[in-house]
Motif scaffolding. Structure first.
Motif, short mmCIF file in Angstrom:
data_model
loop_
_atom_site.label_atom_id
_atom_site.label_comp_id
_atom_site.label_asym_id
_atom_site.label_seq_id
_atom_site.Cartn_x
_atom_site.Cartn_y
_atom_site.Cartn_z
N VAL A 198 0.86 -1.18 0.00
CA VAL A 198 0.00 0.00 0.00
C VAL A 198 0.90 1.22 0.00
N TRP A 199 0.72 2.08 -0.99
CA TRP A 199 1.51 3.30 -1.13
C TRP A 199 0.61 4.50 -0.88
N VAL A 200 1.09 5.45 -0.07
CA VAL A 200 0.32 6.65 0.23
C VAL A 200 1.01 7.84 -0.43
N HIS A 201 0.26 8.59 -1.23
CA HIS A 201 0.80 9.79 -1.86
C HIS A 201 1.06 10.82 -0.78
N ARG A 202 2.23 11.42 -0.77
CA ARG A 202 2.66 12.31 0.33
C ARG A 202 2.14 13.74 0.22
N GLU A 203 1.49 14.09 -0.85
CA GLU A 203 0.97 15.46 -1.02
C GLU A 203 -0.55 15.43 -1.02
N PRO A 204 -1.20 16.54 -0.60
CA PRO A 204 -2.67 16.58 -0.70
C PRO A 204 -3.10 16.52 -2.16
N VAL A 205 -4.22 15.85 -2.39
CA VAL A 205 -4.70 15.63 -3.75
C VAL A 205 -6.08 16.27 -3.91
N ASP A 206 -6.29 16.87 -5.07
CA ASP A 206 -7.60 17.41 -5.43
C ASP A 206 -8.55 16.22 -5.58
N MET A 207 -9.55 16.13 -4.75
CA MET A 207 -10.44 14.97 -4.73
C MET A 207 -11.39 14.92 -5.93
N ARG A 208 -11.31 15.89 -6.83
CA ARG A 208 -12.06 15.80 -8.08
C ARG A 208 -11.35 14.89 -9.08
N LYS A 209 -10.10 14.56 -8.81
CA LYS A 209 -9.35 13.68 -9.72
C LYS A 209 -9.99 12.30 -9.74
N GLN A 210 -9.97 11.70 -10.93
CA GLN A 210 -10.54 10.37 -11.10
C GLN A 210 -9.47 9.40 -11.58
N TYR A 211 -9.88 8.34 -12.21
CA TYR A 211 -8.99 7.24 -12.58
C TYR A 211 -7.70 7.69 -13.27
N ASP A 212 -7.82 8.38 -14.38
CA ASP A 212 -6.64 8.71 -15.19
C ASP A 212 -5.68 9.64 -14.46
N SER A 213 -6.20 10.65 -13.78
CA SER A 213 -5.34 11.59 -13.07
C SER A 213 -4.64 10.92 -11.89
N LEU A 214 -5.34 10.06 -11.17
CA LEU A 214 -4.73 9.35 -10.04
C LEU A 214 -3.73 8.32 -10.55
N TRP A 215 -4.04 7.67 -11.68
CA TRP A 215 -3.09 6.75 -12.30
C TRP A 215 -1.80 7.48 -12.65
N PHE A 241 -2.99 2.28 -4.01
CA PHE A 241 -2.48 3.65 -3.94
C PHE A 241 -3.52 4.52 -3.24
N VAL A 242 -3.08 5.18 -2.17
CA VAL A 242 -3.98 5.98 -1.34
C VAL A 242 -3.70 7.46 -1.58
N PHE A 243 -4.78 8.23 -1.74
CA PHE A 243 -4.69 9.67 -1.95
C PHE A 243 -5.63 10.33 -0.95
N ILE A 244 -5.14 11.38 -0.31
CA ILE A 244 -5.92 12.07 0.72
C ILE A 244 -6.08 13.53 0.33
N GLY A 245 -7.29 14.06 0.50
CA GLY A 245 -7.58 15.44 0.16
C GLY A 245 -7.00 16.42 1.17
N ARG A 246 -6.89 17.66 0.75
CA ARG A 246 -6.30 18.71 1.59
C ARG A 246 -7.01 18.87 2.93
N THR A 247 -8.34 18.77 2.94
CA THR A 247 -9.09 18.93 4.19
C THR A 247 -9.03 17.68 5.08
N ARG A 248 -8.50 16.58 4.53
CA ARG A 248 -8.37 15.32 5.23
C ARG A 248 -9.72 14.70 5.58
N ARG A 249 -10.75 15.07 4.87
CA ARG A 249 -12.09 14.50 5.05
C ARG A 249 -12.38 13.41 4.02
N ARG A 250 -11.61 13.40 2.94
CA ARG A 250 -11.85 12.45 1.85
C ARG A 250 -10.56 11.72 1.51
#
Length: 119
Positions: A10-27, A44-53
């Protein structure tokens, strides 16, 4: 359903991610920013800036899957606050704790390292 076992990385992205991103952008983030191959069966885990998503991207053998969670109480961890040059990896048990909102995830190792036959 996510078919994982104790050897799944399990890999966690170290920067906040825009939660509007979908498959291709996260890929693209997993491939270019994290320098991993999504088709290896890793999560692959991505967390939003507010840490709610949070979102988990994985390849199930037939296509890309995207799991999303919006937490109602508490917040997900902020991997960008845990300074390190090393990639942030978790075990599948730690991923389950992360998705429950546990703040202990990624502060200390909660699981022992994986056993290998050479040990």
């Amino acid at each position: 359903m996510i078919a994982v076992d104790s050897r799944t990385r399990v890999w966690v992205h170290r920067e906040p991610v825009d939660m509007r991103k979908q498959y291709d952008s996260l890929w693209a983030l997993a491939t270019h920013a994290m320098k991993r191959n999504v088709f290896d069966g890793e999560l692959f885990v991505f967390i939003g800036r507010t840490r709610r998503r949070a979102k988990v991207l994985y390849w199930d053998g037939t296509g890309l899957c995207l799991l999303q969670k919006r937490i109602e109480r508490g917040r997900f961890i902020a991997p960008w606050e845990r300074k390190s040059d090393e990639p942030l990896t978790l075990t599948t048990v730690e991923l389950a704790l992360l998705l429950q909102g546990s703040e202990w995830v990624a502060t200390t190792r909660l699981s022992p390292p994986a056993w290998t036959p050479s040990q």
